[in-house]
Design an enzyme around this catalytic site. Structure first.
Site, mmCIF file in Angstrom:
data_model
loop_
_atom_site.group_PDB
_atom_site.id
_atom_site.type_symbol
_atom_site.label_atom_id
_atom_site.label_comp_id
_atom_site.label_asym_id
_atom_site.label_seq_id
_atom_site.Cartn_x
_atom_site.Cartn_y
_atom_site.Cartn_z
ATOM 1 N N ALA A 71 42.912 -8.472 86.490
ATOM 2 C CA ALA A 71 42.754 -9.571 87.440
ATOM 3 C C ALA A 71 41.373 -9.418 88.076
ATOM 4 C CB ALA A 71 43.840 -9.506 88.505
ATOM 5 N N SER A 72 40.578 -10.459 88.025
ATOM 6 C CA SER A 72 39.195 -10.380 88.485
ATOM 7 C C SER A 72 39.110 -10.235 89.998
ATOM 8 C CB SER A 72 38.419 -11.630 88.048
ATOM 9 O OG SER A 72 38.378 -11.741 86.650
ATOM 10 N N VAL A 73 37.970 -9.742 90.463
ATOM 11 C CA VAL A 73 37.697 -9.604 91.893
ATOM 12 C C VAL A 73 37.773 -10.995 92.549
ATOM 13 C CG1 VAL A 73 35.972 -8.880 93.588
ATOM 14 C CG2 VAL A 73 36.192 -7.642 91.422
#
Length: 401
Positions: A71-73
Site C-alpha cells: 500500500a503506497s504512502v
C-alpha cells in the site's frame, strides 16, 4: 458511498488527511473528501489502525529483495490522484491493484456513472483487493489478474490511466488504450531517478509539463527493464540506462585518482528539496547516471555523496562527477547548506564545475521543469522535437527546456 467505521479510525483518518494537506499534496476538495470517506485500515487488516493511517508504505506481499506489492504512502497516493484529476463519469484503468485502496478512492471520484478497472500480475494480490473492495462497498471496481503492460483492451478506451508500480518504459498498450486527450500518470524511471509524470495524449504523442519525485516497486512482467549497474569501486555502484555507452574500466580507474570538490555558492535549508537539479541534468546531460554508495565506502572516505543510494552523477569519457554531501554555510538566520560536486578522473574537476553550473542554473528558477514527451520508438528522427532524446525499447523520451 459511505462506510461506517469506529471513531478511533475516523480520528486517525482525519489526522492522515491533515498531514497530507500540510505536506502540500492535497489541492482538491473532491480528493480530500474521498480520503476522508474510504477506510484505509480495512484494506490492510493485518496491521494496527495506527499503522494503516501512518504516512508510510505497508507491505502486503513480501518479495526476495524488496516488497512484491504494498500500500503506497498516503502523501504519494494523494499526489498522484491530484495529477490524474479523475472526474465523475471517467473510465479509469489502474495498473497495480495493491490492496484495492486506490481503486476505492478512484471509485469515489468517478461516481456511479464512472468505471474503474484495476489489474495486477499477482493472483493473491488481486484476490485480496477484490475481497477488500467488496467488504467496503466498492465491488463495482473491476479487479483483473494479468500483466499490466498489456492493459485491458476489453474496456478501453480509458479517459485516465494510473500506474502504481515503477516501469522503465511505456508499453504500446498504454498509448493505444488511452483516449485522445486522456491522461496517463506513471512513476517512470530514467537516468537513475523515478518521477511521477502526468502525460496527456495529444496527436498520438504523450506530453507532460509536470513531474514529481516518487519511488515505487519496479514493474515486472513483459515491460522491459533497461537500467544496468556495476561496481566501480569497493561498495560504490554506478547505475545507467541501456542507451548510454560507458567505459566502465575508465570510470573505475578514475575512482583510484585524487578527487576535487567544487562548491557552487548555492545554499539550501535543511530538508529543502533540490531534486529538480537531477531532473535538469536528465534534460541537458547525456551522461547523467546514479551512484549508490554503501556506508562502508562513505566511512572510508572513498565517496561522500549527497545521498547514499540515490545521488546523481555525470559521466564523460574517463571522468565522473557527482553531487557531493552539502556543507554547512556561514550566515545569520536559519542554518543553510552549500551544494557542490566532486569529480574524479583526468577531467574530474571540469566535470564537477559543469555540474555546479547546473546547480546555479537551477537556483535561478528552482521550479522550472522540462517538457517531457514520449514518442513511439518507430518515430523517425525528423519527427522528434529538439531536446535530449532517451531511447527505450518502446519509447523515445524527449526532454526539452
Amino acid at each position: 458511498m459511505t462506510c461506517t467505521t469506529s471513531s478511533p479510525a475516523e480520528d486517525l483518518r482525519e489526522r492522515m488527511v491533515q498531514h497530507i494537506k500540510e505536506a502540500g499534496h492535497l489541492r482538491s476538495s473532491r480528493i480530500e473528501q474521498a480520503l476522508r470517506t474510504v477506510p484505509r485500515h480495512l484494506f490492510v487488516p493485518a496491521v494496527p489502525a495506527e499503522e494503516a493511517y501512518a504516512n508510510k508504505a505497508i507491505t502486503i506481499k513480501p518479495g526476495k529483495d524488496r516488497p512484491a506489492s504494498c500500500a503506497s504512502v498516503p502523501t504519494v497516493v494523494a499526489m498522484m490522484l491530484d495529477q490524474l484529476d479523475a472526474q465523475p463519469g471517467d473510465n479509469i484503468l489502474e495498473i497495480g491493484a495493491g490492496t484495492g485502496y486506490n481503486a476505492a478512492l478512484l471509485a469515489e471520484l468517478v461516481g456511479q456513472e464512472g468505471q474503474v478497472t484495476t489489474i495486477d500480475i499477482h493472483p493473491d494480490v488481486t484476490e485480496h483487493a477484490r475481497g477488500a473492495l467488496s467488504e467496503t462497498g466498492y465491488s463495482q471496481a473491476r479487479v483483473l489478474t494479468g500483466d499490466g503492460a498489456l492493459g485491458d483492451q476489453e474496456h478501453a478506451p480509458y479517459d485516465k490511466i494510473i500506474v502504481t508500480v515503477g516501469p522503465w518504459d511505456l508499453p504500446p498498450a498504454w498509448f493505444d488504450q488511452l483516449a485522445p486527450g486522456g491522461r496517463l500518470v506513471v512513476p517512470l524511471h530514467w537516468r537513475g531517478q523515478a518521477r511521477s509524470v502526468a502525460f496527456v495524449r495529444e496527436d498520438g504523442v504523450l506530453r507532460a509539463r509536470d513531474s514529481r519525485l516518487c519511488g515505487f516497486i519496479p514493474m515486472i512482467g513483459i515491460v522491459p527493464a533497461g537500467e544496468q549497474h556495476e561496481d566501480i569501486a569497493d561498495d560504490v555502484s554506478l547505475y545507467w540506462d541501456s542507451d548510454q555507452k560507458l567505459d566502465l574500466d575508465a570510470i573505475r580507474a578514475a575512482f583510484t585518482q585524487p578527487e576535487t570538490t567544487v562548491w557552487s555558492g548555492v545554499t539550501v535549508l535543511a530538508n529543502e528539496p533540490f531534486d529538480h537539479i537531477w531532473l535538469r541534468l536528465t534534460a541537458t546531460e547525456p551522461g547523467t547516471c546514479r551512484l549508490a554508495v554503501e556506508p562502508a565506502a562513505i566511512e572510508a572516505g572513498v565517496c561522500h555523496p549527497a545521498f547514499a543510494y540515490r545521488t546523481p552523477a555525470l559521466v564523460d569519457g574517463d571522468s565522473i562527477a557527482y553531487l557531493a554531501k552539502a556543507r554547512p554555510s556561514d550566515g545569520e538566520g536559519e542554518r543553510r547548506y552549500e551544494l557542490g560536486a566532486t569529480g574524479r578522473g583526468p577531467s574530474g574537476e571540469q566535470l564537477a564545475e559543469r555540474l555546479c553550473d547546473h546547480i546555479r542554473a537551477w537556483d535561478r528558477d528552482r521550479d522550472a521543469q522540462p517538457v517531457i514527451a514520449a514518442y513511439p520508438a518507430s518515430t523517425p528522427d525528423d519527427g522528434l522535437p529538439d531536446g535530449l532524446v532517451i531511447d527505450k525499447q518502446h519509447t523515445q523520451l524527449v526532454l526539452t527546456f
